[in-house]
Design a protein around this motif. Structure first.
Motif, mmCIF file in Angstrom:
data_model
loop_
_atom_site.group_PDB
_atom_site.id
_atom_site.type_symbol
_atom_site.label_atom_id
_atom_site.label_comp_id
_atom_site.label_asym_id
_atom_site.label_seq_id
_atom_site.Cartn_x
_atom_site.Cartn_y
_atom_site.Cartn_z
ATOM 1 N N ASP A 157 0.831 -1.197 0.000
ATOM 2 C CA ASP A 157 0.000 0.000 0.000
ATOM 3 C C ASP A 157 0.871 1.255 0.000
ATOM 4 N N ILE A 158 0.448 2.241 -0.780
ATOM 5 C CA ILE A 158 1.123 3.547 -0.792
ATOM 6 C C ILE A 158 0.550 4.371 0.349
ATOM 7 N N ASP A 159 1.400 4.810 1.259
ATOM 8 C CA ASP A 159 0.952 5.645 2.374
ATOM 9 C C ASP A 159 0.931 7.094 1.905
ATOM 10 N N GLU A 160 -0.215 7.494 1.365
ATOM 11 C CA GLU A 160 -0.332 8.854 0.840
ATOM 12 C C GLU A 160 -0.140 9.903 1.932
ATOM 13 N N CYS A 161 -0.482 9.548 3.158
ATOM 14 C CA CYS A 161 -0.396 10.518 4.247
ATOM 15 C C CYS A 161 1.052 10.900 4.541
ATOM 16 N N SER A 162 1.965 9.902 4.473
ATOM 17 C CA SER A 162 3.363 10.191 4.787
ATOM 18 C C SER A 162 4.164 10.627 3.574
ATOM 19 N N GLN A 163 3.697 10.342 2.368
ATOM 20 C CA GLN A 163 4.454 10.650 1.166
ATOM 21 C C GLN A 163 4.008 11.936 0.484
ATOM 22 N N SER A 164 2.885 12.500 0.919
ATOM 23 C CA SER A 164 2.386 13.694 0.227
ATOM 24 C C SER A 164 3.268 14.895 0.541
ATOM 25 N N ILE A 165 3.481 15.734 -0.491
ATOM 26 C CA ILE A 165 4.298 16.936 -0.329
ATOM 27 C C ILE A 165 3.497 18.002 0.412
ATOM 28 N N GLY A 166 2.273 18.185 0.016
ATOM 29 C CA GLY A 166 1.403 19.135 0.705
ATOM 30 C C GLY A 166 0.565 18.438 1.751
ATOM 31 N N ASN A 167 -0.257 19.237 2.449
ATOM 32 C CA ASN A 167 -1.146 18.667 3.456
ATOM 33 C C ASN A 167 -2.427 18.207 2.776
ATOM 34 N N GLN A 223 -6.320 15.411 10.254
ATOM 35 C CA GLN A 223 -5.650 14.114 10.328
ATOM 36 C C GLN A 223 -5.865 13.338 9.041
ATOM 37 N N CYS A 224 -4.775 12.764 8.539
ATOM 38 C CA CYS A 224 -4.830 11.903 7.352
ATOM 39 C C CYS A 224 -4.738 10.456 7.820
ATOM 40 N N VAL A 225 -5.688 9.645 7.414
ATOM 41 C CA VAL A 225 -5.727 8.228 7.797
ATOM 42 C C VAL A 225 -5.498 7.395 6.542
ATOM 43 N N ASN A 226 -4.407 6.632 6.539
ATOM 44 C CA ASN A 226 -4.120 5.768 5.391
ATOM 45 C C ASN A 226 -5.005 4.528 5.424
ATOM 46 N N VAL A 227 -5.584 4.189 4.294
ATOM 47 C CA VAL A 227 -6.397 2.982 4.141
ATOM 48 C C VAL A 227 -5.825 2.212 2.955
ATOM 49 N N ALA A 243 -9.785 12.768 8.471
ATOM 50 C CA ALA A 243 -10.591 12.592 9.669
ATOM 51 C C ALA A 243 -10.564 13.865 10.487
ATOM 52 N N CYS A 244 -11.621 14.094 11.244
ATOM 53 C CA CYS A 244 -11.751 15.236 12.135
ATOM 54 C C CYS A 244 -11.740 14.748 13.571
ATOM 55 N N PRO A 245 -11.510 15.633 14.537
ATOM 56 C CA PRO A 245 -11.615 15.224 15.933
ATOM 57 C C PRO A 245 -12.973 14.596 16.209
ATOM 58 N N PRO A 246 -13.027 13.669 17.160
ATOM 59 C CA PRO A 246 -14.291 12.947 17.385
ATOM 60 C C PRO A 246 -15.427 13.842 17.865
ATOM 61 N N HIS A 247 -15.095 14.987 18.450
ATOM 62 C CA HIS A 247 -16.152 15.855 18.970
ATOM 63 C C HIS A 247 -15.893 17.295 18.537
ATOM 64 N N GLY A 248 -16.945 17.997 18.222
ATOM 65 C CA GLY A 248 -16.859 19.436 17.968
ATOM 66 C C GLY A 248 -16.599 19.827 16.537
ATOM 67 N N TYR A 249 -16.397 18.851 15.643
ATOM 68 C CA TYR A 249 -16.119 19.167 14.245
ATOM 69 C C TYR A 249 -16.904 18.236 13.332
ATOM 70 N N ILE A 250 -17.138 18.718 12.123
ATOM 71 C CA ILE A 250 -17.727 17.897 11.066
ATOM 72 C C ILE A 250 -16.861 18.079 9.824
ATOM 73 N N MET A 251 -16.905 17.076 8.969
ATOM 74 C CA MET A 251 -16.121 17.133 7.729
ATOM 75 C C MET A 251 -16.823 18.057 6.732
ATOM 76 N N ALA A 252 -16.015 18.917 6.120
ATOM 77 C CA ALA A 252 -16.566 19.821 5.117
ATOM 78 C C ALA A 252 -16.860 19.058 3.832
#
Length: 502
Positions: free
Chosen positions: A299-309, A314-318, A325-334
């Motif tokens: 698997d290519i870990d895009e989170c660790s290999q990406s040049i930009g953010n 938080q970037c979660v590799n699958v 991903a967003c914090p579990p409380h207080g945020y929603i994904m745009a």
């Protein structure tokens, strides 16, 4: 004269009934009597020839006659052995002892002879010829020679020619199987054939006899028949040859031709496999790369290999991709799937503040604040308390702040230090005003400091880096000297440090 008739009834010795016999006699009339009749003497019995008649009073009995053989006597109708030794009816000599046997007796010598001798009929010890016995005392290949009281075994002598040896009994010569015993001199690659009195060495299949050196040499079939035996590779072996194939091919059933191997049937690749002639090629799906072994997809870990953010929080590799991903409380994904959007719990009504509390929204959360006024103060607005009038003799009340005002400030942990976060001063300000400011509560860890900017303006600074989200409540006191009168004011400031990762 009276006549008396007597009926006699008897039984056979074997239990048979005998019909009564009638007898009649005339007697004088003056007296009457009966007398026994001896049927055996008068021969009026009915016994068989093999039976003996025995008279009884008024009857008779037939007994079976038993004839006993020599050495036995009849006793109670049973033949019993006669002990000739006890009755002294034997004929043993004076130097012998009588020993009774069933139906006879034997005469044994009174004195036994030593080993190798036996007694004759006169009691003398004579030599035993062991060689004349039923069993041969000597083994095969030996002759038995009798001696006085014993015997000796003498080996038979047989002279055999080369290639033969004496038989186990020593009476004849038999062939030596040099091939079986391993005494032949056949070389490597030769076959030993036994012959009467000798042997012969032949070459095995795949070998050729060298008459000069008298050895069998291997025939290299691959050199003798180049390109004719195998489709790809010919390997010479001792006495034969073997066909083999290069990588990616397998030997056909005929042992000569080579067939392409479909390596993909054995699933050598971790993902996609394409068979090619004599080999195969592995491919990876999108989001994976092929490792150096040419088979494994990682698997290519895009989170660790990406040049930009890729993600604001938080970037979660699958497997094969990534997710933000967003914090579990207080945020929603745009909607863009990368940015986390704060949830204003105070606006949406998802907070849990009571009616007497004020909801204050923060990045990723909220706080329930209470703006209560201390004793001897009255609430003039939601965030301001003013002091009531003081008794003339109460110095503590006169020195207390005339006004307490609540403020709320929010910063992130990545704020550049030192940072001016709050200003304080009289409003309006008059010429001749002079102020003194200081933090009277909530700065035990020394995160904050104050600085006088001019005679009527002061500032509060965050002078230490706050690395984790944290809440502060500090009291900043301003003392105003105006026209000779000293008055104090308190700014009660809630400072909220939130995470800068979102």
């Amino acid at each position: 004269i009276s006549v008396m008739v007597t009926a006699k009834k008897h039984k056979w010795a074997d239990g048979r009934n005998h019909e009564p016999a009638l007898s009649s006699q005339s007697f004088p009339s003056s007296s009457s009597f009966s007398a026994d009749v001896d049927e055996c003497a008068t021969n009026t019995h009915s016994c068989r020839p093999s039976e003996r008649c025995v008279n009884t009073v008024g009857s008779f009995v037939c007994e079976l006659q038993v004839t006993c053989p020599a050495g036995y006597q009849l006793k109670n109708s049973v033949c019993e052995d006669i002990d000739e030794c006890v009755l002294r009816t034997h004929n043993c000599g004076s130097s012998f002892m009588c020993e009774n046997t069933v139906g006879s007796f034997i005469c044994g010598p009174k004195h036994k002879c030593i080993s190798g001798f036996k007694q004759d009929s006169h009691g003398n010890c004579i030599d035993v010829n062991e060689c004349m016995g039923l069993t041969e005392p000597c083994g095969p290949g030996f002759n038995c020679i009798n001696t006085v009281g014993s015997y000796t075994c003498q080996q038979k002598t047989v002279m055999c020619s080369h290639g033969y040896h004496a038989s186990p009994d020593g009476v004849k010569c038999v062939d030596v199987d040099e091939c079986q015993t391993g005494t032949h001199r056949c070389g490597v690659g030769q076959i030993c054939h036994n012959l009467p009195g000798s042997y012969r060495c032949d070459c095995q299949t795949g070998y050729q006899y060298d008459a000069l050196r008298k050895v069998c040499n291997d025939v290299n079939e691959c050199w003798r028949y180049p390109g004719r035996l195998c489709a790809q590779t010919c390997e010479n072996t001792p006495g034969s040859y073997h066909c083999s194939c290069t990588a990616g091919f397998s030997l056909a059933f005929d042992g000569k031709n080579c067939e392409d191997i479909n390596e993909c049937e054995k699933n050598p690749c971790s993902q996609e496999c394409a068979n090619i002639y004599g080999s195969y090629q592995c491919y990876c799906r999108q989001g994976y790369f092929l490792k150096e072994d040419g088979r494994t997809c990682e698997d290519i870990d895009e989170c660790s290999q990406s040049i930009g953010n890729l993600c604001t929080f938080q970037c979660v590799n699958v497997p094969g991709s990534y997710q933000c991903a967003c914090p579990p409380h207080g945020y929603i994904m745009a909607a863009n799937g990368r940015t986390c959007k704060d949830v204003d719990e105070c606006t949406t009504g998802t907070h849990n503040c009571t009616g007497g509390q004020t909801c204050y929204n923060l990045q990723g959360g909220f706080r329930c604040l209470s703006f209560d006024c201390p004793p001897n103060y009255k609430k003039v607005s939601d965030t301001r308390c003013e002091r009531l009038s003081c008794p003339t003799n109460s110095l503590d009340c006169q020195n207390s702040p005339v006004r307490i005002t609540y403020y709320q400030l929010s910063f992130q942990t990545n704020i550049i230090i030192p940072a001016q976060i709050f200003r304080i001063g009289p409003s309006p300000a008059y010429s001749g005003d002079h102020i003194v400011i200081g933090i009277t509560r909530g700065n035990e860890d020394g995160y904050f400091s104050t600085r006088k900017l001019n005679s009527f303006t002061g500032a509060v600074y965050l002078q230490r880096q706050v690395r984790q989200p944290r809440d502060f409540l500090i009291d900043v006191e301003m003392k105003l000297l105006r026209q000779g009168a000293l008055t104090s004011f308190v700014a009660r400031i809630y400072v909220f440090i939130t995470s800068s990762a979102v």
